[in-house]
Design an enzyme around this catalytic site. Structure first.
Site, PDB file in Angstrom:
ATOM      1  CB  CYS A 364       3.515  13.287  40.565  1.00 25.48           C
ATOM      2  SG  CYS A 364       4.455  14.922  41.529  1.00 25.48           S
ATOM      3  CG  HIS A 465      -0.636  13.676  43.141  1.00 28.24           C
ATOM      4  ND1 HIS A 465       0.220  12.549  43.035  1.00 28.24           N
ATOM      5  CD2 HIS A 465       0.477  14.562  43.427  1.00 28.24           C
ATOM      6  CE1 HIS A 465       1.606  12.594  43.050  1.00 28.24           C
ATOM      7  NE2 HIS A 465       1.738  13.917  43.367  1.00 28.24           N
TER       8      HIS A 465
END
Length: 530
Positions: A364, A465
């Protein structure tokens, strides 16, 4: 009528999340319809879940940009909903504050990000809206469940906040909740803390306290009996149990369990695997690190140490190569990519990472840091600098936008596109995306995880994630790291599940609570037989 039990604490980090998860699994195993709830949470460890307003309670993944369907909640309520065997929704955590540094937090209401607010502005301008959203979520949960196990926040006795304590006092009032009070004895002064907490409660809240539990005790519980008798006599509140010190393996809700920004710390180095067969995964300790739970699946593996590396004060750090002992580097998520990029570049770790020749993964915000540049940077960071040069390890560019992307995603791994995932070719990687930036490929990019990321050689970046929660992906990555480091890996890479006894964390939490707390004194349905 639906019964609500509020699990509150004398302080932060006393075991509230674990006890709530344990009670949820205990009730679910007895056929009771139960839901977790936390009116207001402060955490940068979030998960993407369904918003009840979409009238879609499925628990599947999506590959479309259906932002209206998704919202975000704190990781603890996500895990607690799983423990309750229900699909998590934003009603489980209607108000989420995500700290981003400089005294500000991003305000998330009903799963949707609103704005960045200082603490004072939140209480002055947004608190009543937040309370209304919290009460509405609780009402919806009441219509679908027999029991709600609510989690408080911090200490229930913060007298400076008694007129605006949404997660504790206000929840107890609008939910008509009984209160179970937890106190951590490992910190010392448990009896004084418990007594002072009860004395400081408003009268109407004190009347709701049905019992207390002492947590994190090491030793013979019989040694506590004189103190328990005295505190019960002084307060009239029964001590319902003493929980032994145990970690069921639930994800950390916040960064309290992590080393501080200036500290070096290691997770997973106590599994008995000798040093010569261990892998060291270095994680730069970004000042605004978020979603550190992405790393827990790695540290749970036999022979894997996850080492948090402090950035240091400057490039003149006393350690000229802070990554010298690392076999691989994972750049974690960050709540403020721009400011953490500046911090990384000003430290000894940034230049060391640019020189590092082993496997590198960015997750991310970490993916954004690996790119060539970040544009529209003033939208994310402090100051008016619009373009920032990234670390240059991946030929991608990120542009920040005001709208956040929230998505639960499943992708098929193309192992031919990255040596780090070669052994996971064809496997499905499931996870979630929470990010404001949009990243585009420049040239020379491979796509082992579809449009969620990019790779070049031994460098991989992704918005996914939970990447390492997938056993095939985790095993493939660790095998690649072991090969790169020339280490004879121990058996069992990629197989870590549950705790040392093989049970899942929620089941371990349920046993911890049921075996050490007198649930009969909580009454129905907590005392139900399996």
């Amino acid at each position: 009528m639906t019964r609500t039990l509020l699990v509150a604490g004398t302080a932060s980090h006393v075991g509230k999340s674990t006890v709530v998860a344990g009670l949820c699994r205990h009730l679910a195993d007895r056929g009771v319809s139960v839901a977790p709830y936390k009116a207001q949470n402060m955490s940068n460890n979030a998960r993407v879940v369904v918003r009840p307003e979409t009238n879609d309670d499925s628990d599947g993944d999506s590959t479309s940009d259906g932002n209206d369907r998704w919202g975000e909640i704190g990781v603890s309520q996500f895990v607690q909903a799983r423990a309750a065997r229900i699909a998590p929704t934003t009603d489980c955590n209607p108000v989420l504050l995500k700290p981003r540094g400089d005294g500000e937090s991003q305000l998330v209401v009903g799963g949707r990000a609103r704005e960045h607010v200082p603490a004072g502005s939140y209480y002055e301008e947004h608190w009543h809206e937040a309370r209304e959203a919290a009460e509405e979520s609780h009402r919806r949960l009441e219509t679908d469940h027999d029991v709600i196990v609510a989690e408080g926040a911090g200490s229930i006795a913060e007298i400076n906040l008694h007129d605006r304590d949404l997660a504790n006092l206000e929840t107890a009032r609008f939910a008509d909740a009984d209160i179970l009070l937890l106190v951590d004895i490992e910190r010392g002064g448990a009896f004084a803390s418990l007594y002072g907490t009860i004395e400081l409660l408003p009268d109407d809240i004190r009347e709701r306290v049905v019992g207390a539990v002492i947590t994190k005790f090491r030793g013979d519980p019989a040694l506590l009996e004189p103190g328990i008798e005295e505190i019960e006599s002084r307060t009239g509140v029964p001590i319902l149990g003493v929980l032994p010190y145990d970690d069921p393996g639930l994800p950390e809700e916040d960064s309290v369990g992590l080393p501080g920004p200036g500290e070096r710390g290691v997770l997973g180095d106590d599994d008995g695997v000798p040093a010569e067969r261990r892998l060291t995964i270095a994680v730069p300790r970004l000042p605004r690190l978020s979603n550190a739970t992405d790393l827990e699946a790695l540290s749970a593996e036999p022979g894997v140490s996850v080492e948090f590396v402090p950035l240091g004060e400057s490039r003149k750090d006393e350690n000229p190569d802070p990554l010298a002992d690392a076999d691989a580097v994972v750049l974690p998520g960050t709540k403020n990519t721009v400011d953490d990029l500046r911090a990384l570049r000003a430290s000894a770790v940034g230049p060391a990472l640019e020189r590092f020749s082993g496997p590198v993964v960015g997750l991310c915000g970490g993916y954004q840091l690996l790119g060539e540049r970040i544009t529209n940077a003033a939208l994310e960071g402090v100051g008016d600098e619009d373009v920032l040069e990234g670390l240059g390890l991946l030929p991608v560019e990120t542009r920040f936008e005001s709208e956040k992307r929230l998505e639960r995603t499943a992708v098929t791994v193309d192992g031919s596109a990255s040596p780090l995932l070669a052994a996971a070719d064809g496997a499905t990687a499931r996870g979630y995306e929470i990010h404001a930036g949009r990243t585009r490929a420049l040239e020379g990019v491979d796509r082992p995880l579809g449009e969620t990321g990019a790779a070049r050689g031994s460098v991989l970046g992704t918005y996914l994630h939970g990447l390492f929660d997938s056993a095939p992906v985790r095993a493939a990555f660790l095998e690649a790291v072991a090969a790169s480091a020339g280490i004879d890996r121990p058996d069992g890479f990629g197989s870590a599940e549950g705790g040392p006894d093989g049970r899942r964390p929620a089941d371990r939490a349920a046993s911890l609570v049921a075996e050490n707390v007198d649930l009969e004194k909580l009454g129905a349905p907590f005392d139900a037989e399996p």
